[in-house]
Design a protein around this motif. Structure first.
Motif, PDB file in Angstrom:
ATOM      1  N   ARG A  39       0.837  -1.202   0.000  1.00  0.00           N
ATOM      2  CA  ARG A  39       0.000   0.000   0.000  1.00  0.00           C
ATOM      3  C   ARG A  39       0.871   1.251   0.000  1.00  0.00           C
ATOM      4  O   ARG A  39       0.603   2.209  -0.716  1.00  0.00           O
ATOM      5  N   SER A  40       1.946   1.225   0.788  1.00  0.00           N
ATOM      6  CA  SER A  40       2.806   2.418   0.891  1.00  0.00           C
ATOM      7  C   SER A  40       3.561   2.714  -0.400  1.00  0.00           C
ATOM      8  O   SER A  40       3.872   3.865  -0.671  1.00  0.00           O
ATOM      9  N   VAL A  41       3.845   1.683  -1.200  1.00  0.00           N
ATOM     10  CA  VAL A  41       4.527   1.903  -2.479  1.00  0.00           C
ATOM     11  C   VAL A  41       3.547   1.891  -3.653  1.00  0.00           C
ATOM     12  O   VAL A  41       3.956   1.914  -4.803  1.00  0.00           O
ATOM     13  N   ASN A  42       2.263   1.813  -3.324  1.00  0.00           N
ATOM     14  CA  ASN A  42       1.179   1.860  -4.307  1.00  0.00           C
ATOM     15  C   ASN A  42       1.263   0.722  -5.331  1.00  0.00           C
ATOM     16  O   ASN A  42       1.071   0.927  -6.527  1.00  0.00           O
ATOM     17  N   ASP A  43       1.559  -0.494  -4.839  1.00  0.00           N
ATOM     18  CA  ASP A  43       1.608  -1.675  -5.693  1.00  0.00           C
ATOM     19  C   ASP A  43       0.322  -2.475  -5.460  1.00  0.00           C
ATOM     20  O   ASP A  43       0.257  -3.336  -4.585  1.00  0.00           O
ATOM     21  N   LYS A  44      -0.696  -2.152  -6.241  1.00  0.00           N
ATOM     22  CA  LYS A  44      -2.020  -2.757  -6.048  1.00  0.00           C
ATOM     23  C   LYS A  44      -2.025  -4.249  -6.363  1.00  0.00           C
ATOM     24  O   LYS A  44      -2.723  -5.022  -5.712  1.00  0.00           O
TER      25      LYS A  44
END
Length: 103
Positions: free
Chosen positions: A83-88
């Motif tokens: 979530r913090s690196v926006n890797d869905k």
């Protein structure tokens, strides 16, 4: 030269390369050497916690070792990092693994 030997040779010249460590750990899984794979994943994630792909594989190793609570914690940590690196994509895979384990 086999894949493990090649990866080890590459790691000698680039010892902090997370991709190489991850790839080597996957090769150990193929050989059913879960202990060696686990050590590599844990070392990798200690140095580079945002390498989110390794959380899934480490969690699966922990599940196979009968360490369900530690596997669940690994998935949770991986989901937070994804979530913090926006890797869905990674988040969804980790969430599915977590839900399969817990429910």
């Amino acid at each position: 030269m086999d894949r493990i030997s090649k990866l080890k040779t590459f790691l000698e010249s680039s010892p902090d390369d997370s991709f190489l460590k991850h790839a080597l750990a996957l090769e150990y899984i193929k050989l059913e050497d879960d202990a060696a794979a686990r050590r590599l994943f844990e070392e990798l994630l200690e140095k580079e916690p945002e390498y989110v792909g390794s959380y899934y594989h480490l969690g699966k190793l922990l599940e196979r070792a009968g360490e369900a609570s530690l596997a669940g914690a690994t998935y949770e940590k991986g989901m937070a990092m994804a979530r913090s690196v926006n890797d869905k994509h990674a988040y969804n895979e980790l969430q599915a693994a977590y839900e399969d384990l817990m429910y």
